[in-house]
Motif scaffolding. Structure first.
Motif, PDB file in Angstrom:
ATOM      1  N   ARG A 205       0.832  -1.215   0.000  1.00  0.00           N
ATOM      2  CA  ARG A 205       0.000   0.000   0.000  1.00  0.00           C
ATOM      3  C   ARG A 205       0.859   1.255   0.000  1.00  0.00           C
ATOM      4  O   ARG A 205       0.556   2.228  -0.703  1.00  0.00           O
ATOM      5  CB  ARG A 205      -0.933   0.001   1.215  1.00  0.00           C
ATOM      6  CG  ARG A 205      -1.988  -1.108   1.193  1.00  0.00           C
ATOM      7  CD  ARG A 205      -3.060  -0.852   2.259  1.00  0.00           C
ATOM      8  NE  ARG A 205      -2.494  -0.819   3.601  1.00  0.00           N
ATOM      9  CZ  ARG A 205      -2.312  -1.876   4.382  1.00  0.00           C
ATOM     10  NH1 ARG A 205      -2.650  -3.087   3.941  1.00  0.00           N
ATOM     11  NH2 ARG A 205      -1.802  -1.753   5.591  1.00  0.00           N
ATOM     12  N   HIS A 215      -4.997  -0.949  -7.590  1.00  0.00           N
ATOM     13  CA  HIS A 215      -6.277  -1.020  -8.281  1.00  0.00           C
ATOM     14  C   HIS A 215      -6.676  -2.466  -8.572  1.00  0.00           C
ATOM     15  O   HIS A 215      -7.864  -2.802  -8.561  1.00  0.00           O
ATOM     16  CB  HIS A 215      -6.213  -0.264  -9.611  1.00  0.00           C
ATOM     17  CG  HIS A 215      -5.914   1.192  -9.485  1.00  0.00           C
ATOM     18  ND1 HIS A 215      -4.626   1.679  -9.367  1.00  0.00           N
ATOM     19  CD2 HIS A 215      -6.738   2.272  -9.469  1.00  0.00           C
ATOM     20  CE1 HIS A 215      -4.667   3.004  -9.287  1.00  0.00           C
ATOM     21  NE2 HIS A 215      -5.933   3.388  -9.339  1.00  0.00           N
ATOM     22  N   VAL A 217      -5.403  -6.791  -8.207  1.00  0.00           N
ATOM     23  CA  VAL A 217      -4.549  -7.879  -7.743  1.00  0.00           C
ATOM     24  C   VAL A 217      -4.738  -9.051  -8.697  1.00  0.00           C
ATOM     25  O   VAL A 217      -5.867  -9.465  -8.975  1.00  0.00           O
ATOM     26  CB  VAL A 217      -4.901  -8.319  -6.313  1.00  0.00           C
ATOM     27  CG1 VAL A 217      -4.073  -9.550  -5.917  1.00  0.00           C
ATOM     28  CG2 VAL A 217      -4.685  -7.192  -5.330  1.00  0.00           C
ATOM     29  N   CYS A 231      -5.558  -3.940  -1.556  1.00  0.00           N
ATOM     30  CA  CYS A 231      -6.404  -3.182  -2.485  1.00  0.00           C
ATOM     31  C   CYS A 231      -6.829  -1.837  -1.904  1.00  0.00           C
ATOM     32  O   CYS A 231      -7.031  -1.704  -0.701  1.00  0.00           O
ATOM     33  CB  CYS A 231      -7.660  -3.976  -2.831  1.00  0.00           C
ATOM     34  SG  CYS A 231      -7.475  -5.141  -4.180  1.00  0.00           S
ATOM     35  N   GLY A 235     -11.207  -1.718  -5.242  1.00  0.00           N
ATOM     36  CA  GLY A 235     -10.194  -2.486  -5.949  1.00  0.00           C
ATOM     37  C   GLY A 235     -10.760  -3.786  -6.507  1.00  0.00           C
ATOM     38  O   GLY A 235     -11.892  -4.180  -6.209  1.00  0.00           O
ATOM     39  N   ARG A 236      -9.949  -4.459  -7.321  1.00  0.00           N
ATOM     40  CA  ARG A 236     -10.407  -5.664  -8.004  1.00  0.00           C
ATOM     41  C   ARG A 236      -9.379  -6.771  -7.803  1.00  0.00           C
ATOM     42  O   ARG A 236      -8.177  -6.515  -7.815  1.00  0.00           O
ATOM     43  CB  ARG A 236     -10.577  -5.381  -9.508  1.00  0.00           C
ATOM     44  CG  ARG A 236     -11.389  -4.130  -9.762  1.00  0.00           C
ATOM     45  CD  ARG A 236     -11.529  -3.790 -11.227  1.00  0.00           C
ATOM     46  NE  ARG A 236     -10.309  -3.569 -11.966  1.00  0.00           N
ATOM     47  CZ  ARG A 236      -9.591  -2.449 -11.952  1.00  0.00           C
ATOM     48  NH1 ARG A 236      -9.972  -1.428 -11.185  1.00  0.00           N
ATOM     49  NH2 ARG A 236      -8.506  -2.329 -12.682  1.00  0.00           N
ATOM     50  N   ILE A 237      -9.868  -7.993  -7.636  1.00  0.00           N
ATOM     51  CA  ILE A 237      -8.994  -9.156  -7.514  1.00  0.00           C
ATOM     52  C   ILE A 237      -9.416 -10.175  -8.555  1.00  0.00           C
ATOM     53  O   ILE A 237     -10.595 -10.526  -8.648  1.00  0.00           O
ATOM     54  CB  ILE A 237      -9.074  -9.789  -6.108  1.00  0.00           C
ATOM     55  CG1 ILE A 237      -8.630  -8.777  -5.043  1.00  0.00           C
ATOM     56  CG2 ILE A 237      -8.220 -11.049  -6.031  1.00  0.00           C
ATOM     57  CD1 ILE A 237      -8.797  -9.277  -3.615  1.00  0.00           C
ATOM     58  N   ILE A 262     -14.694  -4.483  -2.586  1.00  0.00           N
ATOM     59  CA  ILE A 262     -13.807  -5.224  -3.483  1.00  0.00           C
ATOM     60  C   ILE A 262     -14.621  -6.089  -4.449  1.00  0.00           C
ATOM     61  O   ILE A 262     -15.624  -6.693  -4.082  1.00  0.00           O
ATOM     62  CB  ILE A 262     -12.865  -6.138  -2.669  1.00  0.00           C
ATOM     63  CG1 ILE A 262     -12.005  -5.319  -1.713  1.00  0.00           C
ATOM     64  CG2 ILE A 262     -11.987  -6.975  -3.595  1.00  0.00           C
ATOM     65  CD1 ILE A 262     -10.982  -4.451  -2.374  1.00  0.00           C
TER      66      ILE A 262
END
Length: 343
Positions: A205, A215, A217, A231, A235-237, A262
């Motif tokens: 971070r 933004h 992962v 994130c 954010g997006r995983i 998320i």
């Protein structure tokens, strides 16, 4: 032909030995003499019966191995791959001297690559492209964390992300000063973090703008909880695999998904190909466009594995996390060797 056939699941890789197996291609199949086969975590799980596919269609007896490169020896009339064509592809049964596959399972080896290099990339380039660009919607200037950065998928993901203008944080086992850390730096990582260190998610971070976090992962190892911590809000995983979990799945605290807003998405490249072949075609097109532009470099682990007899050692090295990039098993010789890819 010689092959590593699984008649029953093994507990120790030393039990894997080549044996004589019959191989007769159908009239609509390509016959391929395999020169190289990739060594992957899926193969480790398949051999031990620990993969979810072992409960369905990958049951003994079967020939181990999933990715290969070689030269066609036979093909149907009017085939795009006449005998003598160098190809690489994905199909169960690659730990063998020969394989029979459909034309859709292979692609021509790019002229600038050796068979070993094409084998090292395999489907991982298209998988990473689809995961980052289609599913992950990665944009220029965004921060992306690559979990499993030193593996076959990870080294492709780093290069793809850099090629499209993203900023890359690579999580590795030995930090920036270690062999793996230096390798990911050479292929483009902007920041390298030792994920075995204390509070490493905080360092991820801190590296981002305002310390908000990444933004996106890209997770090929099964570390969703850590990905959530890294994130930013919204954010997006993207999950593409569980390579570090030995068949045991992670339990995720879903309140953290809610609190950070998320998005967590699974990406099964093979299933996508079955349900929506056009998406898979676009992933390959996008990735090969980067290859043609000189943006992608195959990364082959420096360990030497020659002959099917060396497979147990290759799998053990992978299990012990000695390898990086893609380990490649050399099954037969080819003109033009692989030294230029050995980082």
């Amino acid at each position: 032909m010689k092959a590593i056939q699984i008649d029953e699941f093994v507990k120790d890789f030393s039990e894997l030995r080549p044996k004589d197996v019959q191989c007769q291609c159908k009239s609509n199949q390509l016959g391929v003499q395999i020169t190289h086969a990739a060594v992957t975590h899926v193969d480790m799980l398949y051999a031990q019966g620990l993969h979810q596919n072992n409960r369905r269609h990958v049951k003994p007896p079967f020939i181990l191995g999933n990715e290969f490169a070689g030269t066609t020896t036979s093909s149907p009339p009017n085939s795009s791959f006449p005998p003598g064509t160098r190809v690489f592809g994905s199909a169960l049964g690659s730990y063998a001297t020969h394989i029979c596959v459909s034309e859709t399972a292979v692609k021509p080896v790019p002229s600038q690559w050796t068979n070993a290099e094409a084998c090292a990339v395999g489907a991982s380039g298209a998988i990473s492209y689809g995961g980052l660009m289609d599913v992950g919607n990665l944009q220029r200037g965004q921060w992306v964390l690559i979990l499993g950065a030193t593996g076959g998928l990870g080294v492709m993901a780093i290069q793809i992300a850099k090629a499209v203008g993203a900023r890359v944080i690579a999580a590795v086992a030995d930090g920036e000063a270690g062999e793996k850390g230096r390798m990911v730096r050479r292929i483009g990582a902007d920041v390298v973090v030792d994920f075995q260190g204390k509070e490493w998610e905080g360092r991820v971070r801190e590296a981002t703008d305002g310390g908000e976090g990444v933004h996106l992962v890209y997770d090929s190892i099964g570390a969703v909880e850590s990905g959530i911590r890294c994130c930013r809000y919204r954010g997006r995983i993207v999950i593409v695999g569980f390579a570090a979990r030995g068949g045991e799945m992670e339990m995720v605290k879903m309140n953290r998904v809610l609190l950070k807003g998320i998005s967590v998405v699974g990406y099964r490249f093979g299933e996508d190909g079955r349900r929506d072949p056009e998406k898979t075609k676009q992933a390959w097109k996008g990735f090969m466009g980067l290859v043609e532009a000189g943006k992608i470099r195959p990364v082959i682990y420096s360990g030497e594995y020659k002959g099917l007899e060396s497979l147990p050692r290759a799998l053990e090295d992978l299990k012990e996390r000695k390898a990086w990039g893609r380990s490649v098993l050399r099954i037969s010789e080819e003109a033009g060797q692989t030294d230029k890819s050995r980082l």
